[in-house]
Design a protein around this motif. Structure first.
Motif, PDB file in Angstrom:
ATOM      1  N   TYR A 130       0.837  -1.193   0.000  1.00  0.00           N
ATOM      2  CA  TYR A 130       0.000   0.000   0.000  1.00  0.00           C
ATOM      3  C   TYR A 130       0.873   1.243   0.000  1.00  0.00           C
ATOM      4  N   THR A 131       0.268   2.363  -0.340  1.00  0.00           N
ATOM      5  CA  THR A 131       0.862   3.649  -0.006  1.00  0.00           C
ATOM      6  C   THR A 131       0.478   3.925   1.443  1.00  0.00           C
TER       7      THR A 131
ATOM      8  N   ARG B 209       5.271   5.645  -0.911  1.00  0.00           N
ATOM      9  CA  ARG B 209       4.635   4.772  -1.889  1.00  0.00           C
ATOM     10  C   ARG B 209       5.215   3.366  -1.808  1.00  0.00           C
TER      11      ARG B 209
ATOM     12  N   SER C  31      -3.452   3.227   1.649  1.00  0.00           N
ATOM     13  CA  SER C  31      -4.275   3.343   0.446  1.00  0.00           C
ATOM     14  C   SER C  31      -3.794   2.368  -0.614  1.00  0.00           C
TER      15      SER C  31
ATOM     16  N   ARG D 245      -4.677   2.962  -3.728  1.00  0.00           N
ATOM     17  CA  ARG D 245      -4.666   3.771  -4.938  1.00  0.00           C
ATOM     18  C   ARG D 245      -3.245   3.989  -5.434  1.00  0.00           C
ATOM     19  N   SER D 246      -3.123   4.131  -6.721  1.00  0.00           N
ATOM     20  CA  SER D 246      -1.846   4.483  -7.320  1.00  0.00           C
ATOM     21  C   SER D 246      -1.768   6.000  -7.440  1.00  0.00           C
TER      22      SER D 246
ATOM     23  N   PRO E 227      -1.406   9.204  -3.460  1.00  0.00           N
ATOM     24  CA  PRO E 227      -2.519   9.936  -2.849  1.00  0.00           C
ATOM     25  C   PRO E 227      -2.095  10.794  -1.667  1.00  0.00           C
TER      26      PRO E 227
ATOM     27  N   GLU F 125      -8.825   9.445  -0.119  1.00  0.00           N
ATOM     28  CA  GLU F 125      -8.123   8.449  -0.924  1.00  0.00           C
ATOM     29  C   GLU F 125      -7.605   7.286  -0.084  1.00  0.00           C
ATOM     30  N   TYR F 126      -7.737   7.386   1.222  1.00  0.00           N
ATOM     31  CA  TYR F 126      -7.222   6.359   2.121  1.00  0.00           C
ATOM     32  C   TYR F 126      -8.377   5.581   2.754  1.00  0.00           C
ATOM     33  N   SER F 127      -8.318   4.267   2.633  1.00  0.00           N
ATOM     34  CA  SER F 127      -9.398   3.406   3.111  1.00  0.00           C
ATOM     35  C   SER F 127      -9.161   2.864   4.508  1.00  0.00           C
TER      36      SER F 127
END
Length: 123
Positions: free
Chosen positions: A32-33, A52, A98, A100-101, A104, A109-111
């Motif tokens: 993850y990021t 990242r 996150s 996401r690429s 973020p 954007e963070y889950s």
């Protein structure tokens, strides 16, 4: 689903240092990021730093040169080293992850989020 637990917060005098930790479970943090956010009383949660999957880092201007984000893949733990702390750094600090690429930097954007750890810097 990754779970995150922060630790290392506390009370420190201005000019002092702290290292925050973010222990991950249920998933591999390096997949993850990972980021650190903070939220001061009466203010919105704001981005502090992120690392990242590749290891590339990025910082908010307010902490650049004073904070360092890192990750220990063997321990599945992330860190935020903070030096030259200022009273305006006082906040609850949150670790987030996150999938996401694109690097973020926004809260939405963070889950995955930790519960937060309090950092108080006295003048």
């Amino acid at each position: 689903q990754v779970q995150l637990v922060e630790s290392g917060g506390g009370l420190v005098q201005a000019g002092g240092s702290l290292r925050l930790s973010c222990a991950a479970s249920g998933g591999t943090l390096s997949g993850y990021t990972m980021a650190w956010f903070r939220q001061a009383p009466g203010k919105e949660r704001e981005f502090v730093a992120r690392i990242r999957r590749s290891g590339t880092t990025y910082y908010a201007d307010s902490v650049k040169g004073r904070f360092t984000i890192s990750r220990d893949n063997a321990k599945n733990t992330g860190y935020l080293q903070m030096i030259s702390l200022k009273p305006e750094d006082t906040a609850v600090y949150y670790c987030a992850a996150s999938a996401r690429s694109g690097g973020p930097t926004e809260v939405y954007e963070y889950s995955y989020w930790g519960q937060g750890t309090q950092v108080t810097v006295s003048s």
